[in-house]
Design a protein around this motif. Structure first.
Motif, PDB file in Angstrom:
ATOM      1  N   LEU A 481       0.817  -1.212   0.000  1.00  0.00           N
ATOM      2  CA  LEU A 481       0.000   0.000   0.000  1.00  0.00           C
ATOM      3  C   LEU A 481       0.850   1.261   0.000  1.00  0.00           C
ATOM      4  N   GLN A 482       2.130   1.124   0.373  1.00  0.00           N
ATOM      5  CA  GLN A 482       3.022   2.284   0.415  1.00  0.00           C
ATOM      6  C   GLN A 482       3.727   2.433  -0.936  1.00  0.00           C
ATOM      7  N   PHE A 483       2.999   2.916  -1.901  1.00  0.00           N
ATOM      8  CA  PHE A 483       3.563   3.131  -3.230  1.00  0.00           C
ATOM      9  C   PHE A 483       4.661   4.201  -3.164  1.00  0.00           C
ATOM     10  N   LEU A 484       5.677   4.040  -4.009  1.00  0.00           N
ATOM     11  CA  LEU A 484       6.788   5.010  -4.101  1.00  0.00           C
ATOM     12  C   LEU A 484       7.360   5.314  -2.720  1.00  0.00           C
ATOM     13  N   SER A 485       7.710   4.257  -2.000  1.00  0.00           N
ATOM     14  CA  SER A 485       8.171   4.414  -0.620  1.00  0.00           C
ATOM     15  C   SER A 485       9.689   4.507  -0.494  1.00  0.00           C
ATOM     16  N   THR A 486      10.431   4.348  -1.587  1.00  0.00           N
ATOM     17  CA  THR A 486      11.885   4.262  -1.468  1.00  0.00           C
ATOM     18  C   THR A 486      12.602   5.596  -1.658  1.00  0.00           C
ATOM     19  N   TYR A 487      11.865   6.648  -2.051  1.00  0.00           N
ATOM     20  CA  TYR A 487      12.504   7.958  -2.214  1.00  0.00           C
ATOM     21  C   TYR A 487      11.454   9.053  -2.044  1.00  0.00           C
ATOM     22  N   ASP A 488      11.904  10.289  -1.835  1.00  0.00           N
ATOM     23  CA  ASP A 488      11.000  11.430  -1.705  1.00  0.00           C
ATOM     24  C   ASP A 488      10.699  12.004  -3.088  1.00  0.00           C
TER      25      ASP A 488
END
Length: 635
Positions: A481-488
């Motif tokens: 559910l945490q899409f695009l969680s690896t960078y800001d």
């Protein structure tokens, strides 16, 4: 052995419905679409190799197919090189033994390669124009290959040491695909598969080979972490901060940013008191140690989903004992071709006769994708809504239930534990790797009492039982559910996308573009997973085709920025949510990683693949706020 002998050997064991389609195109004779040759509908996800036809008819078809293939190889052109859309629908309907809706014509042509999904022309690139792709997994490779074909300057940043994404991470025993790999592969990059459902190593080899075949490896910066990406409105570009393998930070810029970071990260750990204090070894399935062995150990495994279904049967005879903690049961389908090699003659046929390979893949696409879509919708008149959605869904329930009972044999005491009460497809439908037969193994125990805590070397369940072990396996997947969680990711207004989406409520128009984030495309975005089954690979191809069309449009029309309109996004999401309200994933008896804490379905698509194909086949600039190149909006 002569070429003729090898073809004859292959045709003798080839799939009859597929051979019929080859015959139609090679000879132009439409009799092969009619009775008595028309195949009968297959059951489940089986290949239906005989088409349900008698031996005499099969032999007649094989003899005719051999003659046609040999004539084609000798130089006779196809009588029907590119069937029209209506003809393709008729052919697919015949091949499947069931009605295929008329709107599948163009979609089928694309899957067969008649309408190229790989970008087929050069884009006249303005000086300084560049694209950056984040991630070199399946989606990132798809983007890279298309950008290379267009002659577009681009660079890929990949945090791992090579390509393949999650297939580089997942090294646990039994890791592999639960979609046929002839389908779980790019339409533009066929491969000589050794099995119908390969394990992790061969699948990873495939992505390595694709990177080399299309010469994109030189465009990829490995061991490079993207820290942040910020949109510069004045420059109409994205500014990236990355960390290299030696710990240095660099800055980069690009006109267009494509995120292919995926959703299968980071690993999800259950919120269980004392979990981190377990006295023995503890491994997450996505972090399986190099050389890690379960031999002779008392293994405790938390989770019983897709990953556990691969691990459990694989290790059951190596361990001293295996205790599996189940939160809720899953529906599982028979897996007829599990660990089944592709016979050498058929590998030869796949390679030598692309028409056979393409139709074989097309049939898989119908079987594993849109075929069951109608069974996932609630029928308000249905008399048994507590157990199923409609008559077709209830039929699936009966089919899967009978299968589970057969697999359990005399272990009828397990039925109450393993038989779901919710409708089929309410959670991800699993492919049975021998799970139910494994449960008959005296070394294996299935626990359905909820876990209360971890204490020392034991998992303590609510019923007071202490289950001791040497190794605790966490098979609970990822925080999808945490899409695009690896960078800001910071948009035009200065807001971070994480703040806009929160931890679990991602949304994007077409699962691909987001208001306030111009010139940005996210692959494998929210509401894109084909929840009714099948391969995501073709979805990624459709997304990349859409992004390439927008890049081409930007270049041709001199645009510096394109940003999805808020009202377009909101209208689309409202439609997505409305469709989901009538689908299986919002059934009162289901809970899964597809939905957030508010009950909204965030991961799955409510559309058929053919619908998404239609929605993404052409860019509509009316959906976007556009800026001419060099003329940004006033702040």
């Amino acid at each position: 052995m002569t070429d003729r002998d090898r073809i004859a050997e292959a045709v003798a064991i080839a799939n009859i419905p597929t051979l019929l389609m080859v015959l139609v195109q090679m000879t132009g004779d439409r009799k092969w679409l009619q009775d008595p040759y028309r195949p009968r509908r297959g059951r489940g996800v089986d290949d239906n190799d005989t088409g349900g036809l008698g031996e005499d008819l099969q032999q007649e078809i094989r003899a005719a197919a051999l003659e046609a293939i040999l004539a084609w190889k000798a130089g006779r052109p196809l009588a029907l090189p590119e069937p029209g859309e209506a003809e393709l629908v008729e052919m697919l309907s015949a091949a499947m033994g069931e009605r295929v809706p008329p709107e599948y014509g163009e979609f089928t042509a694309a899957q067969l390669g008649q309408k190229a999904m790989l970008w087929d022309r050069k884009i006249p690139v303005p000086e300084g124009f560049k694209v950056i792709v984040i991630g070199a997994g399946a989606s990132g490779l798809c983007a890279a290959v298309n950008l290379k074909a267009a002659g577009m300057p681009f660079e890929v940043f990949e945090r791992r040491e090579t390509v393949g994404g999650v297939w580089q991470d997942n090294r646990y025993p039994g890791a592999g695909v639960d979609t046929p790999n002839h389908l779980y592969s790019f339409s533009f990059a066929p491969y000589d598969w050794s099995q119908y459902f390969v394990l992790r190593d061969e699948l990873h080899d495939y992505f390595e080979e694709v990177a080399d075949r299309f010469d994109v490896r030189s465009h990829i910066r490995f061991n490079t972490d993207v820290i942040s990406a910020t949109y510069d409105g004045a420059g109409q570009c994205w500014r990236l901060r990355v960390r290299t393998a030696d710990g240095r930070e660099e800055t980069h810029s690009a006109n267009v940013l494509i995120s292919a970071a995926g959703i299968f990260n980071p690993p999800a750990f259950p919120d269980i008191p004392g979990l981190r204090d377990f006295r023995g070894e503890m491994w997450h399935s996505a972090e399986w140690p190099e050389g890690g062995s379960v031999a002779g150990k008392r293994v405790l495994m938390i989770g019983n989903g897709a990953t556990a279904m691969q691990i459990g049967p694989e290790i059951q005879h190596q361990v001293e004992c295996l205790t599996i903690f189940q939160r809720s049961p899953h529906w599982a389908s028979p897996f007829e071709q599990f660990r089944k090699p592709v016979p050498e003659p058929l590998r030869y046929l796949f390679n030598e006769v692309p028409l056979y390979r393409n139709w074989y893949r097309m049939r898989l696409g119908w079987t594993y994708n849109d075929r069951v879509y109608d069974a996932l919708h609630k029928d308000p008149e249905w008399q048994h809504p507590e157990r199923s959605l409609n008559a077709a869904n209830d039929g699936h329930r009966a089919y899967f239930t009978d299968y589970i009972k057969r697999e359990l044999g005399d272990r009828t005491d397990l039925l109450d534990k393993v038989l779901p009460t919710y409708p089929p497809f309410g959670k991800r439908l699993l492919m049975d790797n021998g799970w139910y037969r494994m449960l008959r193994n005296p070394r294996v125990s299935l626990v359905d009492s909820p876990i209360e805590r971890v204490a020392g070397d034991a998992v303590v369940t609510r019923d007071g039982e202490r289950h001791r072990g040497d190794l605790l396996l966490i098979a609970t997947g990822f925080n999808v559910l945490q899409f695009l969680s690896t960078y800001d990711l910071v948009g035009r207004s200065g807001r971070n996308l994480r703040d806009i989406w929160g931890d679990e409520d991602a949304s994007a128009y077409l699962g691909t573009v987001v208001p306030d984030f111009p010139n940005f495309f996210t692959l494998y975005g929210p509401n894109l997973q084909p929840g009714h089954g099948g391969s995501f690979i073709f979805v990624a191809e459709m997304q990349v085709r859409y992004a390439m069309q927008m890049i081409d449009t930007m270049v041709r029309e001199g645009l510096g920025a394109v940003e999805c309109r808020r009202e377009v996004h909101d209208r689309y999401i409202a439609q997505v949510d409305a469709i989901h309200e009538n689908m299986v994933w919002t059934h009162p008896g289901t809970s899964s990683y597809y939905r957030n804490s508010k009950g909204r379905v965030v991961v799955n698509s409510p559309y058929r693949n053919v619908d998404f194909f239609e929605m993404t086949k052409a860019v509509d600039l009316g959906d976007y706020l556009v800026e001419p190149r060099g003329r940004p909006q006033a702040a």
